[in-house]
Design a protein around this motif. Sequence first.
Motif, PDB file in Angstrom:
ATOM      1  N   THR A   1       0.836  -1.212   0.000  1.00  0.00           N
ATOM      2  CA  THR A   1       0.000   0.000   0.000  1.00  0.00           C
ATOM      3  C   THR A   1       0.863   1.251   0.000  1.00  0.00           C
ATOM      4  O   THR A   1       0.623   2.205  -0.751  1.00  0.00           O
ATOM      5  N   ILE A   2       1.875   1.219   0.874  1.00  0.00           N
ATOM      6  CA  ILE A   2       2.776   2.374   0.952  1.00  0.00           C
ATOM      7  C   ILE A   2       3.489   2.602  -0.369  1.00  0.00           C
ATOM      8  O   ILE A   2       3.559   3.732  -0.880  1.00  0.00           O
ATOM      9  N   ILE A   3       4.040   1.518  -0.934  1.00  0.00           N
ATOM     10  CA  ILE A   3       4.814   1.663  -2.173  1.00  0.00           C
ATOM     11  C   ILE A   3       3.964   2.304  -3.268  1.00  0.00           C
ATOM     12  O   ILE A   3       4.386   3.275  -3.922  1.00  0.00           O
ATOM     13  N   VAL A   4       2.746   1.786  -3.447  1.00  0.00           N
ATOM     14  CA  VAL A   4       1.896   2.339  -4.502  1.00  0.00           C
ATOM     15  C   VAL A   4       1.548   3.803  -4.206  1.00  0.00           C
ATOM     16  O   VAL A   4       1.526   4.640  -5.111  1.00  0.00           O
ATOM     17  N   ALA A   5       1.307   4.101  -2.925  1.00  0.00           N
ATOM     18  CA  ALA A   5       0.951   5.487  -2.576  1.00  0.00           C
ATOM     19  C   ALA A   5       2.111   6.446  -2.833  1.00  0.00           C
ATOM     20  O   ALA A   5       1.928   7.510  -3.439  1.00  0.00           O
ATOM     21  N   VAL A   6       3.319   6.071  -2.378  1.00  0.00           N
ATOM     22  CA  VAL A   6       4.420   7.040  -2.480  1.00  0.00           C
ATOM     23  C   VAL A   6       4.987   7.149  -3.881  1.00  0.00           C
ATOM     24  O   VAL A   6       5.573   8.176  -4.226  1.00  0.00           O
ATOM     25  N   LEU A   7       4.814   6.094  -4.696  1.00  0.00           N
ATOM     26  CA  LEU A   7       5.330   6.242  -6.057  1.00  0.00           C
ATOM     27  C   LEU A   7       4.589   7.366  -6.772  1.00  0.00           C
ATOM     28  O   LEU A   7       5.119   7.981  -7.694  1.00  0.00           O
ATOM     29  N   GLY A   8       3.383   7.671  -6.305  1.00  0.00           N
ATOM     30  CA  GLY A   8       2.657   8.825  -6.840  1.00  0.00           C
ATOM     31  C   GLY A   8       3.312  10.146  -6.486  1.00  0.00           C
ATOM     32  O   GLY A   8       3.079  11.166  -7.130  1.00  0.00           O
ATOM     33  N   LEU A   9       4.133  10.132  -5.440  1.00  0.00           N
ATOM     34  CA  LEU A   9       4.820  11.377  -5.040  1.00  0.00           C
ATOM     35  C   LEU A   9       6.060  11.637  -5.893  1.00  0.00           C
ATOM     36  O   LEU A   9       6.554  12.754  -5.962  1.00  0.00           O
ATOM     37  N   VAL A  10       6.592  10.555  -6.479  1.00  0.00           N
ATOM     38  CA  VAL A  10       7.855  10.679  -7.211  1.00  0.00           C
ATOM     39  C   VAL A  10       7.625  11.377  -8.547  1.00  0.00           C
ATOM     40  O   VAL A  10       6.817  10.931  -9.360  1.00  0.00           O
ATOM     41  N   ASP A  11       8.300  12.481  -8.749  1.00  0.00           N
ATOM     42  CA  ASP A  11       8.100  13.272  -9.960  1.00  0.00           C
ATOM     43  C   ASP A  11       9.432  13.902 -10.337  1.00  0.00           C
ATOM     44  O   ASP A  11       9.774  14.978  -9.862  1.00  0.00           O
ATOM     45  N   VAL A  12      10.194  13.202 -11.176  1.00  0.00           N
ATOM     46  CA  VAL A  12      11.519  13.724 -11.517  1.00  0.00           C
ATOM     47  C   VAL A  12      11.451  14.796 -12.602  1.00  0.00           C
ATOM     48  O   VAL A  12      12.457  15.385 -12.950  1.00  0.00           O
ATOM     49  N   SER A  13      10.237  15.073 -13.098  1.00  0.00           N
ATOM     50  CA  SER A  13      10.125  16.086 -14.158  1.00  0.00           C
ATOM     51  C   SER A  13      10.598  17.455 -13.659  1.00  0.00           C
ATOM     52  O   SER A  13      10.969  18.313 -14.452  1.00  0.00           O
ATOM     53  N   ILE A  14      10.576  17.662 -12.338  1.00  0.00           N
ATOM     54  CA  ILE A  14      11.023  18.948 -11.795  1.00  0.00           C
ATOM     55  C   ILE A  14      12.484  19.211 -12.180  1.00  0.00           C
ATOM     56  O   ILE A  14      12.886  20.353 -12.388  1.00  0.00           O
ATOM     57  N   LEU A  15      13.266  18.135 -12.310  1.00  0.00           N
ATOM     58  CA  LEU A  15      14.662  18.296 -12.723  1.00  0.00           C
ATOM     59  C   LEU A  15      14.741  18.869 -14.132  1.00  0.00           C
ATOM     60  O   LEU A  15      15.502  19.801 -14.404  1.00  0.00           O
ATOM     61  N   LYS A  16      13.934  18.310 -15.034  1.00  0.00           N
ATOM     62  CA  LYS A  16      13.956  18.779 -16.414  1.00  0.00           C
ATOM     63  C   LYS A  16      13.454  20.223 -16.488  1.00  0.00           C
ATOM     64  O   LYS A  16      14.037  21.079 -17.150  1.00  0.00           O
ATOM     65  N   LYS A  17      12.341  20.463 -15.792  1.00  0.00           N
ATOM     66  CA  LYS A  17      11.717  21.783 -15.798  1.00  0.00           C
ATOM     67  C   LYS A  17      12.698  22.878 -15.351  1.00  0.00           C
ATOM     68  O   LYS A  17      12.839  23.908 -15.994  1.00  0.00           O
ATOM     69  N   THR A  18      13.378  22.610 -14.222  1.00  0.00           N
ATOM     70  CA  THR A  18      14.293  23.626 -13.717  1.00  0.00           C
ATOM     71  C   THR A  18      15.522  23.746 -14.611  1.00  0.00           C
ATOM     72  O   THR A  18      16.048  24.833 -14.800  1.00  0.00           O
ATOM     73  N   TRP A  19      15.985  22.620 -15.179  1.00  0.00           N
ATOM     74  CA  TRP A  19      17.146  22.663 -16.075  1.00  0.00           C
ATOM     75  C   TRP A  19      16.877  23.609 -17.237  1.00  0.00           C
ATOM     76  O   TRP A  19      17.705  24.448 -17.595  1.00  0.00           O
ATOM     77  N   VAL A  20      15.673  23.488 -17.806  1.00  0.00           N
ATOM     78  CA  VAL A  20      15.314  24.325 -18.944  1.00  0.00           C
ATOM     79  C   VAL A  20      15.174  25.777 -18.508  1.00  0.00           C
ATOM     80  O   VAL A  20      15.628  26.688 -19.180  1.00  0.00           O
ATOM     81  N   TYR A  21      14.555  26.002 -17.319  1.00  0.00           N
ATOM     82  CA  TYR A  21      14.187  27.369 -16.949  1.00  0.00           C
ATOM     83  C   TYR A  21      15.326  28.144 -16.302  1.00  0.00           C
ATOM     84  O   TYR A  21      15.565  29.306 -16.629  1.00  0.00           O
ATOM     85  N   SER A  22      16.015  27.518 -15.367  1.00  0.00           N
ATOM     86  CA  SER A  22      17.062  28.270 -14.667  1.00  0.00           C
ATOM     87  C   SER A  22      18.041  27.329 -13.989  1.00  0.00           C
ATOM     88  O   SER A  22      17.663  26.476 -13.191  1.00  0.00           O
ATOM     89  N   ARG A  23      19.326  27.484 -14.322  1.00  0.00           N
ATOM     90  CA  ARG A  23      20.345  26.595 -13.770  1.00  0.00           C
ATOM     91  C   ARG A  23      20.445  26.704 -12.260  1.00  0.00           C
ATOM     92  O   ARG A  23      20.741  25.737 -11.575  1.00  0.00           O
ATOM     93  N   HIS A  24      20.174  27.903 -11.726  1.00  0.00           N
ATOM     94  CA  HIS A  24      20.274  28.052 -10.275  1.00  0.00           C
ATOM     95  C   HIS A  24      19.212  27.212  -9.576  1.00  0.00           C
ATOM     96  O   HIS A  24      19.493  26.527  -8.604  1.00  0.00           O
ATOM     97  N   ASP A  25      17.976  27.276 -10.063  1.00  0.00           N
ATOM     98  CA  ASP A  25      16.918  26.448  -9.501  1.00  0.00           C
ATOM     99  C   ASP A  25      17.287  24.968  -9.647  1.00  0.00           C
ATOM    100  O   ASP A  25      17.071  24.175  -8.734  1.00  0.00           O
ATOM    101  N   PHE A  26      17.844  24.616 -10.802  1.00  0.00           N
ATOM    102  CA  PHE A  26      18.218  23.218 -11.034  1.00  0.00           C
ATOM    103  C   PHE A  26      19.242  22.744 -10.011  1.00  0.00           C
ATOM    104  O   PHE A  26      19.109  21.655  -9.445  1.00  0.00           O
ATOM    105  N   ILE A  27      20.257  23.565  -9.759  1.00  0.00           N
ATOM    106  CA  ILE A  27      21.291  23.168  -8.800  1.00  0.00           C
ATOM    107  C   ILE A  27      20.665  22.892  -7.430  1.00  0.00           C
ATOM    108  O   ILE A  27      20.964  21.889  -6.777  1.00  0.00           O
ATOM    109  N   ALA A  28      19.746  23.777  -7.011  1.00  0.00           N
ATOM    110  CA  ALA A  28      19.125  23.604  -5.696  1.00  0.00           C
ATOM    111  C   ALA A  28      18.330  22.295  -5.642  1.00  0.00           C
ATOM    112  O   ALA A  28      18.426  21.540  -4.664  1.00  0.00           O
TER     113      ALA A  28
END
Lengths: 579, 579
Positions: free
Chosen positions: A377-404
């Motif tokens: 139950t936990i595994i299925v619930a938390v995999l919904g929290l995992v969202d690595v797209s934020i890495l791509k989004k920040t990389w495109v928008y601003s390197r400083h945000d990406f580093i953080a």
Amino acid sequence: MKASPGLARYLPCIEWLRAYDARTLIDDLLAAVIVTIMLVPQSLAYALLAGVPAEVGLYASILPLVLYTVFGSSRTLAVGPVAVASLMTASSIGSLGLTTQAEYLQAAMLLAMLSGLFLLVLGILRFGFMANFLSHPVVSGFITASGIIIALGQVRHILGINADGDNIPELFSTLFEHLGDVNGATLGVGLFTLAFLAAARIWLKAGLSALGVPAFAAGIVTKAAPVVAVVITIIWAGLAGLGDQGVALVGMIPAGLPSLVMPPWDTEMVRELIVPAILISVIGYVESVSVGKTLAAKRRQKVNQDQELIGLGAANIASAVSGGFPVTGGFSRSVVNFDAGAQTPAAGFFTAIGIAIATMTLTGYLALLPKATLAATIIVAVLGLVDVSILKKTWVYSRHDFIAVAATIGVTLLAGVEIGVSTGVLASLVLHLYKTSRPHIAEVGEIKGTKHFRNVKRHKVETSPDILQLRIDESLYFANASYIEEEIFRNLGERKQLRHVILMCTAVNEIDISALEVLESINEILAEQGIGFHLSEVKGPVMDHLEGTHFLKKLNGQVFLSHYQAVQTLLLEDTLLSL
Amino acid sequence: MKASPGLARYLPCIEWLRAYDARTLIDDLLAAVIVTIMLVPQSLAYALLAGVPAEVGLYASILPLVLYTVFGSSRTLAVGPVAVASLMTASSIGSLGLTTQAEYLQAAMLLAMLSGLFLLVLGILRFGFMANFLSHPVVSGFITASGIIIALGQVRHILGINADGDNIPELFSTLFEHLGDVNGATLGVGLFTLAFLAAARIWLKAGLSALGVPAFAAGIVTKAAPVVAVVITIIWAGLAGLGDQGVALVGMIPAGLPSLVMPPWDTEMVRELIVPAILISVIGYVESVSVGKTLAAKRRQKVNQDQELIGLGAANIASAVSGGFPVTGGFSRSVVNFDAGAQTPAAGFFTAIGIAIATMTLTGYLALLPKATLAATIIVAVLGLVDVSILKKTWVYSRHDFIAVAATIGVTLLAGVEIGVSTGVLASLVLHLYKTSRPHIAEVGEIKGTKHFRNVKRHKVETSPDILQLRIDESLYFANASYIEEEIFRNLGERKQLRHVILMCTAVNEIDISALEVLESINEILAEQGIGFHLSEVKGPVMDHLEGTHFLKKLNGQVFLSHYQAVQTLLLEDTLLSL
């Protein structure tokens, strides 16, 4: 919303209780039933994740909800144990080196108490704005990394082996170490539950919608899938005698409501738990407020940040005195509550009654529940929290945000949640300071005939060799004062004809006293070389501060309201002088 | 200054050695003689302050000066033991609980080594800009508070009693405790020296000037007064046998140069000294750079911040391996060096030779020097550092700056130097963040016929009921994103006619990804209400980031180059629509 006078300011419930009617009651009751069904297995699962006995999860879902109903400002937030706070609880108590389950439980209660007191004090001081110091991408990155750690941490329950750790290297090494001990029956239950929940998530909603069930109802039914998995695996465990095959079961849970008791105030333990308590509070609060605001915006309602601190603080203190552990507003359960039609926080109160009834009546059946079911139950619930797209989004928008974000995710995965979240906060603050400490400075000129001045490098503009016009794109303060001084002198460069320097202050929102000293010294040096020093477009609040200063009295030039006016005046003066 | 290629970038001495001639040599030699006379008693006094044997002060004034000559970028900075760094040394080593003098000395050497390595690494990484994160008023406040602590700490030597502490409450309580033990002879020497130095400071310079001695020469002679006091009290101690009357004397000092030796690398001690070493380095560096820059500006020279880190790092490592303690550039001795006509860092090299000769020849005479004399020298020197006018200055100019300075002074006095300086740094950063997290937002309108837009509350301007024009006086970033959202909606208020919102972005120097999300959500909500959302005067670097984002694609409005153009276009559109 009209202003709430007097008591209602601190007790938001007075506001909504005034307008409470039968129709609202029915809506809230229905939502409460649905959330209760969802919350029972979740509470057990997050207790397992936090390392406390299963019933503690139920306890943490009764009194805290009542207190949040009274003090919380969000209409639809559903409070209780959540994944990230449970992981942080396990991580911080795990490092204390406690030996008995009783000590561990007391530490969890103390953690909830400290966390509650901290939130309450911040709320009374109206420090809700502090939540803003956590950047959104950093929080997303942290939650993603926590989700991965949580999911990987539950694999041992699916495999039926011992393994431990609150970061990826530890988890991997202990998992591999015990890989020989895998229990077949446990693995069977775990994989079945995972497959069942995944199937429900993928097909059930679509299937129900195809059958004409409204989308929101289909969504709610899907969220009830864990309860079905719990029932199925309890029956399976009973019929097949899974306990005798080495499958870890939840075991006997004391029936009845928790008794009220103060967590023991051990000074040494308080000292060790204070920092973890603050981190859990801050992360829990930020997540909770963000969920509350999102839902409130959909119904044009408002969430009061300071009141939320008080609501969550009260909920955590309630959790501490009723044998629970740290709680906060959960994302998925709040969405279910909202979609199920909850109108007021009373839905939370009714949910608390529902959980209390479950605690009194259902615990007997839960003894046979395999832990592997909860882990799945936990595994299925938390995999919904995992969202690595934020890495791509920040990389495109601003390197400083990406580093953080990258630093937060990396450090959380490699070194655990506490260091991870601290790294994130520090990285975003330091990067922000670094940026403002080396501001953009543009030489500007007029876009012909527009009275509008822009960067000479980006636009076709008119300039005069007599006048250097610099626009400083930042407030002037101690962190950039000397950088700006250097840049101004660098821009002076080799201009032999120069008669005037104008600083265009459209973007200068503050001049602190360090910067004022630097301006004084620039003025002096320019004056010695016979160059005028002028300011234009100084804003009202900045001018208020400058008024009457030594700098302004000694200024070898003028302060102009508009930059256009400055250039016109100085050009005219020069023309008159050269006649 | 032309760019120095290759090796000269790291060895600034190559630059000035190229142009070295006989005239420069004579200037430098003369300055060195004067600085040496001043530095001998100062070195002994600051060693006493730091809690190390007197000769260590001399050792710290030999090799470090040679290394700074090679690596430093300031032409006239005089390096050696200084008051504040000596106090910080005593405070940090004092808390280690060491029992023997030898251990204490090794800790001092280790502190210099750690401090040197830290500065060197920062220099190689070109982190000179870090110095800017300390606000000038905070540093002034810290130095003022340190001056008071140092002066009060020397009172025990004047009274000839035991007392200790690195903050005011400790100092007062231990002073009062031992007040019965006052030694009359010691008090006599102390008061005589104080009176002598005060008289020299007040009358000597004026008297010499009245006799026609040039002001700068009179100043230098005045600075030599401590040497005269040292000579007088040595003779006094010899003739009157002060040592037998209970007056503490410097005692036997080993003659000869220090031997080179690595400080012992005790991991436990390194762990305890690393934070103090960083604080000493940072404070020493900031002070040193500020002195260096002030002097350099007077001769139109430059100081390279990164190279200064390397120069001071090398000097501290040299101090560590030659039996010294932390050193940095001192204010008064640098001014003397400058006024005496030093042209290049070679003056520092010659000063080192002067101190080396003194170490080999004069130590025999110093055995009879009363410690009270040195204490009086320190008191008179550090009282010159005390400047409480910074409190008044900041109070008048900005309450935020005042809070930071007052907190620094208060905490330093009450809790000691380490906590004091940390408080100052934190307070100025947090106050800066707090300010930018609640930015000024002004509704603007056109000053009739000028194309110039200002705050409606401060100027007589023209507005349209259809268009809300807001100027946000800050960059949009995570710490203020949600505050700005709330303020925008608050400003929307009750305007029924509203058709457009324009954000005037003249002061927006950055939009980070958290703020971008907030802008997206504002755009969505306004779009639902049929209100256009526009940006004007977006700067080049900000626009570069926005280009191609989801926000810009979904924007229910336009981005205008100038605000005037925005208002004209929207008014025209509305007129056309209403036809």
